[in-house]
Scaffold this active site. Structure first.
Site, PDB file in Angstrom:
ATOM      1  N   SER A   1      -3.140 -13.210  51.010  1.00 36.43           N
ATOM      2  CA  SER A   1      -2.703 -12.315  52.093  1.00 36.43           C
ATOM      3  C   SER A   1      -3.671 -12.272  53.279  1.00 36.43           C
ATOM      4  O   SER A   1      -3.214 -12.247  54.432  1.00 36.43           O
ATOM      5  CB  SER A   1      -2.466 -10.901  51.552  1.00 36.43           C
ATOM      6  OG  SER A   1      -1.387 -10.929  50.655  1.00 36.43           O
TER       7      SER A   1
ATOM      8  N   LYS B   1       1.829  -0.927  42.248  1.00 35.56           N
ATOM      9  CA  LYS B   1       2.978  -0.619  43.101  1.00 35.56           C
ATOM     10  C   LYS B   1       3.622   0.714  42.740  1.00 35.56           C
ATOM     11  O   LYS B   1       4.140   1.415  43.605  1.00 35.56           O
ATOM     12  CB  LYS B   1       3.997  -1.755  43.050  1.00 35.56           C
ATOM     13  CG  LYS B   1       3.471  -2.977  43.776  1.00 35.56           C
ATOM     14  CD  LYS B   1       4.429  -4.125  43.817  1.00 35.56           C
ATOM     15  CE  LYS B   1       3.740  -5.291  44.516  1.00 35.56           C
ATOM     16  NZ  LYS B   1       4.546  -6.471  44.619  1.00 35.56           N
TER      17      LYS B   1
ATOM     18  N   ASN C   1       4.896  -1.544  48.187  1.00 37.13           N
ATOM     19  CA  ASN C   1       3.943  -2.653  48.399  1.00 37.13           C
ATOM     20  C   ASN C   1       3.306  -2.615  49.783  1.00 37.13           C
ATOM     21  O   ASN C   1       2.487  -3.458  50.106  1.00 37.13           O
ATOM     22  CB  ASN C   1       4.608  -4.020  48.150  1.00 37.13           C
ATOM     23  CG  ASN C   1       5.411  -4.502  49.344  1.00 37.13           C
ATOM     24  OD1 ASN C   1       5.888  -3.691  50.143  1.00 37.13           O
ATOM     25  ND2 ASN C   1       5.562  -5.793  49.480  1.00 37.13           N
TER      26      ASN C   1
ATOM     27  N   GLY D   1       6.349  -3.991  38.912  1.00 34.92           N
ATOM     28  CA  GLY D   1       6.512  -3.563  40.295  1.00 34.92           C
ATOM     29  C   GLY D   1       7.288  -4.553  41.135  1.00 34.92           C
ATOM     30  O   GLY D   1       8.109  -4.145  41.975  1.00 34.92           O
TER      31      GLY D   1
ATOM     32  N   ARG E   1       9.297  -8.417  28.293  1.00 33.08           N
ATOM     33  CA  ARG E   1       8.551  -8.281  27.028  1.00 33.08           C
ATOM     34  C   ARG E   1       8.825  -6.912  26.405  1.00 33.08           C
ATOM     35  O   ARG E   1       9.183  -6.806  25.246  1.00 33.08           O
ATOM     36  CB  ARG E   1       7.063  -8.468  27.326  1.00 33.08           C
ATOM     37  CG  ARG E   1       6.165  -8.314  26.149  1.00 33.08           C
ATOM     38  CD  ARG E   1       4.737  -8.609  26.520  1.00 33.08           C
ATOM     39  NE  ARG E   1       4.182  -7.639  27.477  1.00 33.08           N
ATOM     40  CZ  ARG E   1       2.947  -7.672  27.934  1.00 33.08           C
ATOM     41  NH1 ARG E   1       2.128  -8.626  27.549  1.00 33.08           N
ATOM     42  NH2 ARG E   1       2.521  -6.760  28.795  1.00 33.08           N
ATOM     43  N   THR E   2       8.672  -5.863  27.203  1.00 38.24           N
ATOM     44  CA  THR E   2       8.989  -4.514  26.710  1.00 38.24           C
ATOM     45  C   THR E   2      10.415  -4.191  27.146  1.00 38.24           C
ATOM     46  O   THR E   2      10.674  -3.921  28.324  1.00 38.24           O
ATOM     47  CB  THR E   2       7.998  -3.481  27.297  1.00 38.24           C
ATOM     48  OG1 THR E   2       6.672  -3.953  27.080  1.00 38.24           O
ATOM     49  CG2 THR E   2       8.185  -2.113  26.681  1.00 38.24           C
TER      50      THR E   2
ATOM     51  N   TYR F   1       2.419 -17.783  42.975  1.00 30.45           N
ATOM     52  CA  TYR F   1       2.145 -18.968  43.785  1.00 30.45           C
ATOM     53  C   TYR F   1       0.724 -19.432  43.483  1.00 30.45           C
ATOM     54  O   TYR F   1      -0.101 -18.657  43.009  1.00 30.45           O
ATOM     55  CB  TYR F   1       2.292 -18.637  45.278  1.00 30.45           C
ATOM     56  CG  TYR F   1       1.438 -17.450  45.680  1.00 30.45           C
ATOM     57  CD1 TYR F   1       1.942 -16.157  45.583  1.00 30.45           C
ATOM     58  CD2 TYR F   1       0.128 -17.607  46.104  1.00 30.45           C
ATOM     59  CE1 TYR F   1       1.160 -15.059  45.899  1.00 30.45           C
ATOM     60  CE2 TYR F   1      -0.661 -16.509  46.431  1.00 30.45           C
ATOM     61  CZ  TYR F   1      -0.140 -15.241  46.317  1.00 30.45           C
ATOM     62  OH  TYR F   1      -0.922 -14.155  46.627  1.00 30.45           O
TER      63      TYR F   1
HETATM   64  P1  NAP Z   1       3.170  -5.717  37.151  1.00 30.02           P
HETATM   65  O1  NAP Z   1       3.758  -4.536  37.825  1.00 30.02           O
HETATM   66  O2  NAP Z   1       1.820  -5.613  36.579  1.00 30.02           O
HETATM   67  O3  NAP Z   1       4.230  -6.152  36.007  1.00 30.02           O
HETATM   68  C1  NAP Z   1       3.900  -7.155  35.117  1.00 30.02           C
HETATM   69  C2  NAP Z   1       5.131  -7.663  34.381  1.00 30.02           C
HETATM   70  O4  NAP Z   1       4.771  -8.817  33.628  1.00 30.02           O
HETATM   71  C3  NAP Z   1       5.725  -6.667  33.396  1.00 30.02           C
HETATM   72  O5  NAP Z   1       7.111  -6.864  33.324  1.00 30.02           O
HETATM   73  C4  NAP Z   1       5.048  -7.082  32.078  1.00 30.02           C
HETATM   74  O6  NAP Z   1       5.808  -6.743  30.931  1.00 30.02           O
HETATM   75  C5  NAP Z   1       5.050  -8.579  32.236  1.00 30.02           C
HETATM   76  N1  NAP Z   1       3.990  -9.231  31.462  1.00 30.02           N
HETATM   77  C6  NAP Z   1       2.659  -9.089  31.616  1.00 30.02           C
HETATM   78  N2  NAP Z   1       2.005  -9.901  30.748  1.00 30.02           N
HETATM   79  C7  NAP Z   1       2.949 -10.572  30.040  1.00 30.02           C
HETATM   80  C8  NAP Z   1       2.904 -11.548  29.010  1.00 30.02           C
HETATM   81  N3  NAP Z   1       1.740 -12.005  28.534  1.00 30.02           N
HETATM   82  N4  NAP Z   1       4.075 -12.015  28.529  1.00 30.02           N
HETATM   83  C9  NAP Z   1       5.251 -11.567  29.010  1.00 30.02           C
HETATM   84  N5  NAP Z   1       5.367 -10.634  29.990  1.00 30.02           N
HETATM   85  C10 NAP Z   1       4.220 -10.143  30.496  1.00 30.02           C
HETATM   86  O7  NAP Z   1       3.133  -6.996  38.136  1.00 30.02           O
HETATM   87  P2  NAP Z   1       4.096  -7.258  39.393  1.00 30.02           P
HETATM   88  O8  NAP Z   1       3.586  -6.565  40.584  1.00 30.02           O
HETATM   89  O9  NAP Z   1       5.494  -7.022  38.960  1.00 30.02           O
HETATM   90  O10 NAP Z   1       3.852  -8.839  39.634  1.00 30.02           O
HETATM   91  C11 NAP Z   1       4.441  -9.815  38.787  1.00 30.02           C
HETATM   92  C12 NAP Z   1       4.222 -11.222  39.356  1.00 30.02           C
HETATM   93  O11 NAP Z   1       4.921 -11.370  40.583  1.00 30.02           O
HETATM   94  C13 NAP Z   1       2.759 -11.550  39.668  1.00 30.02           C
HETATM   95  O12 NAP Z   1       2.510 -12.900  39.303  1.00 30.02           O
HETATM   96  C14 NAP Z   1       2.661 -11.398  41.169  1.00 30.02           C
HETATM   97  O13 NAP Z   1       1.639 -12.205  41.735  1.00 30.02           O
HETATM   98  C15 NAP Z   1       4.043 -11.889  41.577  1.00 30.02           C
HETATM   99  N6  NAP Z   1       4.482 -11.354  42.893  1.00 30.02           N
HETATM  100  C16 NAP Z   1       4.643 -12.245  43.915  1.00 30.02           C
HETATM  101  C17 NAP Z   1       5.084 -11.791  45.141  1.00 30.02           C
HETATM  102  C18 NAP Z   1       5.289 -12.754  46.273  1.00 30.02           C
HETATM  103  O14 NAP Z   1       5.391 -12.329  47.420  1.00 30.02           O
HETATM  104  N7  NAP Z   1       5.391 -14.046  46.002  1.00 30.02           N
HETATM  105  C19 NAP Z   1       5.346 -10.433  45.347  1.00 30.02           C
HETATM  106  C20 NAP Z   1       5.179  -9.560  44.294  1.00 30.02           C
HETATM  107  C21 NAP Z   1       4.729 -10.045  43.063  1.00 30.02           C
HETATM  108  P3  NAP Z   1       5.678  -5.327  30.171  1.00 30.02           P
HETATM  109  O15 NAP Z   1       6.656  -4.416  30.862  1.00 30.02           O
HETATM  110  O16 NAP Z   1       6.025  -5.641  28.787  1.00 30.02           O
HETATM  111  O17 NAP Z   1       4.238  -4.877  30.333  1.00 30.02           O
END
Ligand code: NAP
Length: 283
Positions: free
Chosen positions: A25, A74, A95, A139, A161-162, A226
């Site tokens: 970013s 988030k 965000n 998030g 997962r959950t 990414y």
């Molecule tokens: P988050 O709020 O921390 O949520 C994490 C998610 O991943 C939850 O659904 C969690 O499941 C699951 N998870 C974590 N560890 C796991 C594992 N070992 N096996 C299976 N599931 C697992 O994170 P977030 O903000 O949603 O971000 C998720 C991804 O999206 C990240 O890689 C982030 O960099 C990417 N992202 C990219 C952009 C973009 O602009 N390209 C924007 C936003 C996010 P549980 O519910 O079971 O804990």
């Protein structure tokens, strides 16, 4: 009267998360500032669950004007805002923070807009009447579900997962379209048109165990994550024979551009930013 120097007029922005070192970013917002002639600084800020609110407040007290919020904060960000946009409120995920001069804070969510712009504008991917699978219920997933349902897909399945977290999101958006939630091992073994990977497993270098049969000859596998090299999910998509395999760099640019617009009222050129900043595959 003395003229204000450029430094005096420079506004401070940043991205807050944990981990944060990988975030692109700062490069993106610096380029947007150059493109639009805006004077801003943009930094990475590491926080913990314990000190997240305090770090945001301190940043604002020190004159900070806005923050991007990334994982895992988030949802926490929703709790500290004084006003919230409808989309962010429905999603329960913020965000983008707009830190006002009067000490108040507005929360918005640009993830869904960013994803849709990349899918529709850059990738020309139709979403209407398509079968969409979202892996993850954190998030990022929360921010993209309502905008995706707005495209009237045939079905939107959230698998996580959950299971309870996937079900909770599906319940939230029940009125907005055909959305269901399940656990990863309950995903039906039939092809989806679009599979969006929105878990943080890749950041922990973990692979998801997914059922066979999800990828057909016309499936697009899109990883919100990414990086410089293809993620485990992208490699899985290729092995399964997906027609297209895409990373989340385009979404990252588009959601950043929307945050920049909310902060500065100017729209950066994301196509040019993509040509300048997209990671090149190793030679
Ligand atoms: P988050 O709020 O921390 O949520 C994490 C998610 O991943 C939850 O659904 C969690 O499941 C699951 N998870 C974590 N560890 C796991 C594992 N070992 N096996 C299976 N599931 C697992 O994170 P977030 O903000 O949603 O971000 C998720 C991804 O999206 C990240 O890689 C982030 O960099 C990417 N992202 C990219 C952009 C973009 O602009 N390209 C924007 C936003 C996010 P549980 O519910 O079971 O804990």
């Amino acid at each position: 009267m003395q003229q204000a120097s450029v430094k005096d007029m420079t506004d401070r922005y940043g991205v807050i998360g944990n981990p944060i070192a990988h975030s692109r970013s700062p490069d993106i917002h610096r380029l947007f500032a150059e493109q639009t002639g805006e004077h801003i600084t943009y930094e990475r800020i590491l926080a913990t669950r314990q000190d997240f609110t305090q770090v945001v407040r301190q940043f604002q007290d020190d004159g900070g004007k806005g923050l991007n919020v990334t994982l895992p904060f988030k949802h926490d960000a929703c709790e500290l805002v004084d006003q919230i946009t409808e989309l962010a409120d429905h999603a329960g995920a913020v965000n983008t923070l707009l830190l006002q001069d009067d000490g108040t804070c507005i929360g918005a969510n640009t993830d869904g807009i960013g994803l849709l712009r990349d899918l529709k504008k850059s990738l020309q991917l139709p979403l209407h009447a398509r079968k969409i699978l979202v892996l993850g219920a954190g998030g990022a997933a929360r921010g993209i579900i309502e905008p995706l349902l707005g495209e009237r897909p045939d079905i939107l399945l959230i698998a996580n997962r959950t299971k309870a977290n996937a079900r909770a999101i599906a319940d939230t958006f029940q009125e907005a379209g055909p959305v269901w939630g399940c656990s990863l091992d309950e995903i039906p073994s039939r092809p989806f048109d679009l599979i969006l990977h929105a878990t943080s497993a890749g950041l922990q270098h973990r692979e998801l165990a997914l059922p066979a049969g999800l990828v057909g000859p016309h499936t697009c596998c899109y990883d919100l994550m990414y990086g410089d090299t293809p993620s485990p999910f992208m490699q899985w998509g290729r092995e399964q024979g997906a027609e297209r395999v895409v990373d989340g760099f385009g979404m990252l640019l588009e959601q950043a551009a929307e945050s920049f617009y909310l902060w500065r009222g100017k729209r950066p050129d994301t196509a040019m930013a993509c040509r300048c900043l997209r990671p090149q595959p190793p030679a």
